[in-house]
Design an enzyme around this catalytic site. Structure first.
Site, PDB file in Angstrom:
ATOM      1  N   ASP A 163     -27.591  15.913  -8.276  1.00 33.25           N
ATOM      2  CA  ASP A 163     -27.800  14.473  -8.060  1.00 33.25           C
ATOM      3  C   ASP A 163     -26.539  13.587  -7.987  1.00 33.25           C
ATOM      4  O   ASP A 163     -25.658  13.711  -8.847  1.00 33.25           O
ATOM      5  CB  ASP A 163     -28.612  13.876  -9.210  1.00 33.25           C
ATOM      6  N   GLU A 332     -38.591  12.186 -11.598  1.00 27.91           N
ATOM      7  CA  GLU A 332     -37.177  12.126 -11.967  1.00 27.91           C
ATOM      8  C   GLU A 332     -36.478  11.007 -11.194  1.00 27.91           C
ATOM      9  O   GLU A 332     -37.001  10.492 -10.207  1.00 27.91           O
ATOM     10  CB  GLU A 332     -36.489  13.456 -11.629  1.00 27.91           C
TER      11      GLU A 332
HETATM   12  C1  FRU Z   1     -32.884  16.007 -10.816  1.00 26.39           C
HETATM   13  C2  FRU Z   1     -32.509  16.378 -12.228  1.00 26.39           C
HETATM   14  C3  FRU Z   1     -32.523  15.163 -13.126  1.00 26.39           C
HETATM   15  C4  FRU Z   1     -31.578  15.549 -14.221  1.00 26.39           C
HETATM   16  C5  FRU Z   1     -30.551  16.341 -13.482  1.00 26.39           C
HETATM   17  C6  FRU Z   1     -29.966  17.465 -14.274  1.00 26.39           C
HETATM   18  O1  FRU Z   1     -32.379  16.849  -9.851  1.00 26.39           O
HETATM   19  O2  FRU Z   1     -33.380  17.372 -12.722  1.00 26.39           O
HETATM   20  O3  FRU Z   1     -33.803  14.794 -13.579  1.00 26.39           O
HETATM   21  O4  FRU Z   1     -31.044  14.442 -14.869  1.00 26.39           O
HETATM   22  O5  FRU Z   1     -31.184  16.869 -12.342  1.00 26.39           O
HETATM   23  O6  FRU Z   1     -28.903  18.049 -13.607  1.00 26.39           O
END
Ligand code: FRU
Length: 571
Positions: A163, A332
């Site tokens: 992300d 998320e």
């Molecule tokens: C989304 C996610 C988020 C989390 C991050 C962990 O891709 O699962 O929810 O904060 O990646 O790397």
């Protein structure tokens, strides 16, 4: 105990002259002889000692992607500094990653390493290849070795990325933090990496800003510029909220007094806790309509909305999501902001909800909800559009996830970037030196068709005239084919009768690394298309119908560049 030399000296034996020179050279180096002491202990444990007198800038860790993750405790004196998880090579070295020793420059350090290997066949822990291949070095080459590395999309300099995080704009610079896994090209050890750009095309890599600590790894989050010093860290401080992901997930704060280059973690962390397991990805923004900060947080399969006066104390105001949209996965990375509806004098709030899995073509994707928000509660319009699992998607391609916007962007913009991959196969796509890129930046907009409001995503104006795209004029159904000299092709089909736009990458190079990769992605089209704008890079294709009314983002791994584009009319 055995010792590993830093350099492989076997070749100089061949030639006496070279031997002599090398002997003098090595004698010169004796004073700082760089060896690593490796001491096998019981039960899969190994103690690695690096004395300060022997230290180089980096300890290069040999990685083998199919190896299980070893747990590496970094110890200085008698204190545990950090634990990292690394796929230390057992049979063969795929590549190296550096452990930067700079922060322990004048200290003796120890690594207590625990391997998790099946020994039922009598495999000897001492013989694992990682022990002989681990080395100290003052250099680590970050030079790109991969043909699939994008030319103009943002990528990490090396290792894993997911992300985009905490993006903000300040003084002519777009700051992009990202979920970075520095010790290999598969997800783990989440850290905020940092890159900066002045044109959204060229990215400069800066040192990482947030490393895992006792509260956990550093998961996704957001940043704001605190122009009025509401938090008390200073006028114009950049405030980051992120998820501390340890045994539990909680929200933590860090602040930067140098424009986002370095952060200090707040002493009182965590600032927001819960008894819910999936409690993460805080996204905050200043809401001038209520004169307060808002925070939206992903909690299981709903979003929670908070208010605050100081970015530290947050009050929960409402929850959104139950029975609306797709619930086939965990919610998320939220976002929430207001946009004008183009061609009308209306304004609407858009709530972004990334979900994994549950996307329109499988795996992860970004759904959105349109409605009103008074600073306390989000109320969705036209609920029928979201009932019984129905959802609207920002991008119907398979490789658009964790989309969030830049804070403090100029001219009231809400420029967004998404991670260009899918959790179904992100860890095994055919790159190794780096893994994953971000999409081009896009400016979201709302448009109205047949009485309904839709979200579009237009390539940021920074790309206009930059010669990165191809524009195809359309008049009725057609097939646009991007092909290479080896007969591989990416096929885009616009079906005006069915009002769909689809992308087929099933014959476009490497696909067999995952059964989920071949899928044809199809998007509904709301308005007849008159153009297609296509951004092709070394391993991605982003298609924008009518410059962003409908979007499809796809990874591709062709054996040679896709250099030809042909358009065929369909009956
Ligand atoms: C989304 C996610 C988020 C989390 C991050 C962990 O891709 O699962 O929810 O904060 O990646 O790397």
């Amino acid at each position: 105990m055995f010792k590993t030399p830093v350099t492989d000296n076997s070749n100089y034996m061949k030639n006496h002259i070279i031997l002599a020179i090398a002997a003098i050279f090595l004698f010169g180096l004796q004073l700082q002889a760089q060896t690593i002491d490796i001491e096998p202990l019981s039960n899969e444990n190994t103690l690695v000692r690096i004395a300060s007198s022997q230290q180089a800038r980096y300890l290069l860790l040999p990685i083998e992607e199919k190896a299980p993750e070893a747990s590496v405790k970094i110890i200085s004196g008698n204190s545990l500094e950090r634990t990292i998880n690394v796929r230390l090579a057992l049979d063969a070295v795929d590549y190296y990653v550096p452990l930067d020793l700079q922060e322990w420059k004048d200290e003796d350090i120890k690594l207590l390493i625990h391997l998790f290997v099946d020994r039922t066949n009598g495999r000897d822990p001492k013989s694992e290849i990682c022990w002989s291949k681990m080395k100290l070095s003052d250099n680590f080459s970050k030079e790109n070795k991969e043909k699939y590395r994008p030319a103009y999309h943002h990528t990490p300099e090396y290792a894993w990325m997911n992300d985009p995080n905490g993006m903000f704009y300040l003084n002519g610079e777009w700051h992009l933090y990202y979920q970075w896994g520095p010790y290999g090209s598969m997800w783990n050890n989440m850290t905020w990496g940092h890159s900066v750009s002045s044109d959204l095309i060229h990215w400069e890599h800066r040192p990482e800003v947030l490393k895992p600590d006792a509260l956990g790894a550093i998961f996704s989050g957001s940043c704001v510029v605190d122009h009025d010093n509401t938090a008390g860290f200073g006028k114009g401080a950049v405030i980051a909220l992120y998820t501390s992901a340890g045994e539990v997930q909680s929200q933590s704060l860090a602040y930067s007094l140098d424009g986002g280059n370095t952060f200090t973690k707040y002493e009182g962390n965590p600032i927001l806790t819960s008894d819910i397991v999936d409690f993460r990805d805080p996204n905050m923004f200043w809401n001038e309509e209520i004169g307060k900060w808002n925070l939206i947080l992903a909690c299981g399969q709903e979003m929670r909305i908070y208010t605050s006066d100081n970015l530290i104390d947050w009050k929960e105001e409402s929850r959104f999501g139950k029975s609306y949209g797709s619930h086939d996965g965990v919610w998320e990375c939220p976002d929430l902001f207001k946009l004008p509806v183009e061609g009308t004098d209306e304004e609407k709030w858009v709530l972004f909800c990334n979900i994994n899995p549950g996307g329109p073509s499988g795996g992860s994707a970004t759904q959105y909800f349109i409605g009103d928000f008074d600073g306390y509660k989000f109320i969705v319009d036209d609920v029928d559009r979201y009932l019984d699992g129905k959802a609207l998607w920002q991008d119907y391609g398979k490789d658009h996830y964790a989309a969030v916007s830049f804070s403090n962007a100029p001219d009231g913009r809400h420029t967004m970037i998404a991670w260009m991959s899918n959790w179904e196969y992100a860890n095994i796509v055919p790159t190794m030196q780096f893994r994953s890129a971000n999409t081009i930046a896009r400016d979201p907009f709302l448009y109205k068709e047949n009485g309904k409001v839709y979200l579009g995503s237009r390539p940021a104006p920074e790309y206009d005239g930059a010669n990165l795209d191809k524009v195809v004029k359309i008049n009725g159904s057609c097939i646009v084919t991007l092909a290479n000299e080896n007969g591989e092709e990416f096929v885009i089909t616009y079906d005006q009768k069915a009002m769909t736009l689809s992308c087929d990458r099933s014959n476009c190079g490497k696909t067999d690394f995952s059964p989920h990769f071949k899928t044809v992605a199809t998007a509904p089209v709301q308005r007849k298309l008159t153009s297609m704008r296509i951004f092709v890079d070394n391993s991605s294709i982003e298609v924008f119908g009518n410059n962003g009314e409908v979007c499809l983002t796809s990874l591709v791994f062709p054996s040679a560049p896709l250099t030809t584009l042909t358009t065929t009319k369909m009956k």
